[in-house]
Design a protein around this motif. Structure first.
Motif, PDB file in Angstrom:
ATOM      1  N   ARG A   1       0.831  -1.195   0.000  1.00 22.07           N
ATOM      2  CA  ARG A   1       0.000   0.000   0.000  1.00 22.07           C
ATOM      3  C   ARG A   1       0.875   1.258   0.000  1.00 22.07           C
ATOM      4  O   ARG A   1       0.564   2.241  -0.684  1.00 22.07           O
ATOM      5  CB  ARG A   1      -0.939  -0.012   1.209  1.00 22.07           C
ATOM      6  N   ARG A   2       1.971   1.225   0.729  1.00 24.71           N
ATOM      7  CA  ARG A   2       2.861   2.387   0.777  1.00 24.71           C
ATOM      8  C   ARG A   2       3.441   2.689  -0.603  1.00 24.71           C
ATOM      9  O   ARG A   2       3.386   3.830  -1.071  1.00 24.71           O
ATOM     10  CB  ARG A   2       3.997   2.154   1.765  1.00 24.71           C
TER      11      ARG A   2
ATOM     12  N   GLY B   1       0.775   3.674  -3.354  1.00 26.07           N
ATOM     13  CA  GLY B   1       0.130   4.958  -3.139  1.00 26.07           C
ATOM     14  C   GLY B   1       1.051   6.149  -3.066  1.00 26.07           C
ATOM     15  O   GLY B   1       0.585   7.293  -2.961  1.00 26.07           O
ATOM     16  N   ASP B   2       2.349   5.927  -3.129  1.00 24.79           N
ATOM     17  CA  ASP B   2       3.304   7.030  -2.939  1.00 24.79           C
ATOM     18  C   ASP B   2       4.327   7.006  -4.075  1.00 24.79           C
ATOM     19  O   ASP B   2       5.374   6.360  -3.983  1.00 24.79           O
ATOM     20  CB  ASP B   2       3.985   6.860  -1.581  1.00 24.79           C
TER      21      ASP B   2
ATOM     22  N   PRO C   1       6.471   9.352  -5.235  1.00 22.83           N
ATOM     23  CA  PRO C   1       7.826   9.818  -4.913  1.00 22.83           C
ATOM     24  C   PRO C   1       8.647   8.769  -4.152  1.00 22.83           C
ATOM     25  O   PRO C   1       9.847   8.612  -4.413  1.00 22.83           O
ATOM     26  CB  PRO C   1       7.563  11.061  -4.056  1.00 22.83           C
ATOM     27  N   LEU C   2       8.005   8.055  -3.214  1.00 22.65           N
ATOM     28  CA  LEU C   2       8.720   6.989  -2.507  1.00 22.65           C
ATOM     29  C   LEU C   2       9.147   5.903  -3.480  1.00 22.65           C
ATOM     30  O   LEU C   2      10.297   5.433  -3.443  1.00 22.65           O
ATOM     31  CB  LEU C   2       7.815   6.389  -1.430  1.00 22.65           C
ATOM     32  N   ARG C   3       8.250   5.522  -4.355  1.00 23.42           N
ATOM     33  CA  ARG C   3       8.535   4.462  -5.325  1.00 23.42           C
ATOM     34  C   ARG C   3       9.719   4.858  -6.209  1.00 23.42           C
ATOM     35  O   ARG C   3      10.625   4.049  -6.449  1.00 23.42           O
ATOM     36  CB  ARG C   3       7.283   4.230  -6.169  1.00 23.42           C
TER      37      ARG C   3
END
Length: 373
Positions: free
Chosen positions: A321-322, A325-326, A328-330
């Protein structure tokens, strides 16, 4: 240096793809690139799926016949090597050939990727366990591919003979594929790569399916590369509307497949380290994986991917989920993943670590054993 290479787990030219075969071939490539002359000493396979002392004794007898056949040829042709190297040794795949030839010809003997499970000291695998321990005792140098294996080996291999030699790959095709990949604005593209067989592989797929079942509110698609006897049990676990089944693919296809995705997802149940994690990171994919054995040695949790406790579907889902949904993190994890492999797990790094490992074997041979008269 002339090196004789043996792979008791699986012949290096076995037609069935696996991380084990891939790593063996990369070791061969690294040694040849470094200028060594490498002979595939034997195709003999000591690995057996089932235990039993009598069955293992039969394998031992067959292995020693093969060793004597090689010895006769080396003597007749004057082609004995400078060092005998065995790749992948454990209780199901002991090495009787390497120690026999090393003793007959007074050769340094080295083992890359050894593991040890003390619970196999008794029971149906006891003969193979004892044979593997005997080979470890004879070895002039032993390389584990990750810290977890090194810790288990330290009970029988003293520090001066034991090193951790990280797995590596030729990252160039993956980098090129990533450079050619176009930007993507659609659903997050997840990729799972794993054989479809009963046991740990099927369990990994089931945990992945359980984790994804709670993420229907997010925009993602899953591709699966792999095939096998458990396919009919595994594929129905995933929704048809979000699944692309790519089947078994040739190694040459994989760089482009990785580069066409965003995240490698694999729970890694009982994986030694998971070669797919290296390949995916080399192609610029971030990882959502299981924190299993050697996986933390090649996937940096929070830096190149997100790891969850082995078998914990809820924690795995939370990490999915992180990253889904993110964006920039990916993207941050993906960039770091590619840089991590380039710096620490590319072919050049492998050539260097193998050179140090072979030097250790030669030094220890000179110090531990008196050549036969």
């Amino acid at each position: 240096m002339r090196i004789a290479l043996a792979t008791p787990m699986k012949p290096i030219d076995d037609p069935r793809p696996s991380g084990d075969r891939t790593m063996a071939r990369l070791i061969l490539k690294a040694l040849q690139t470094a200028g060594h002359e490498v002979e595939i000493a034997t195709r003999f396979r000591a690995w057996r799926a089932d235990g039993g002392v009598e069955a293992q004794r039969l394998v031992e007898r067959e292995a020693l016949v093969e060793a004597d056949r090689i010895a006769e040829r080396w003597t007749r042709e004057g082609t004995a090597p400078d060092l005998f190297l065995t790749y992948h040794l454990y209780h199901k795949a002991p090495d009787w050939i390497g120690p026999r030839l090393a003793d007959l010809f007074s050769l340094p003997y080295a083992i890359i990727e050894a593991s040890r499970a003390p619970k196999r000291q008794s029971g149906p695998w006891s003969h193979g366990f004892a044979a593997a321990d005997k080979a470890l005792a004879r070895a002039d140098a032993v390389a584990a591919l990750h810290r977890a294996d090194a810790e288990c080996l330290s009970a029988v291999v003293e520090p001066k003979r034991l090193v951790v030699t990280p797995p590596f790959l030729d990252a160039a095709p993956y980098r090129l594929a990533a450079q050619a990949n176009e930007a993507h604005d659609g659903p997050v593209r997840l990729l799972a790569v794993g054989m479809m067989r009963d046991g740990d592989k099927e369990r990994s797929y089931r945990i992945l399916a359980e984790a994804l079942s709670g993420l229907q509110d997010l925009d993602w698609r899953l591709s699966i590369v792999g095939d096998g006897p458990a396919r009919d049990a595994i594929l129905p676990l995933f929704p048809d509307s979000r699944l692309t089944f790519l089947g078994a693919r040739d190694a040459a296809d994989m760089p482009a497949i990785y580069a066409g995705h965003d995240v490698l997802v694999w729970p890694a149940i009982r994986e030694a380290f998971g070669f797919v994690f290296l390949e995916a990171q080399a192609a610029g994919l971030c990882v959502v994986g299981g924190d299993t054995f050697g996986v933390p040695d090649i996937v940096r949790d929070g830096e190149t991917g997100l790891l969850s406790p082995e078998g914990d579907a809820a924690a795995f889902a939370a990490n999915l989920r992180r990253v889904i949904g993110d964006a920039p993190l990916r993207h941050r994890l993906s960039r770091a993943a590619q840089a991590h492999v380039a710096a620490r797990h590319d072919l050049a790094a492998g050539i260097g670590s193998l050179a140090r490992f072979l030097d250790l074997a030669l030094q220890n041979r000179a110090g531990r054993f008196t050549p036969a008269s």
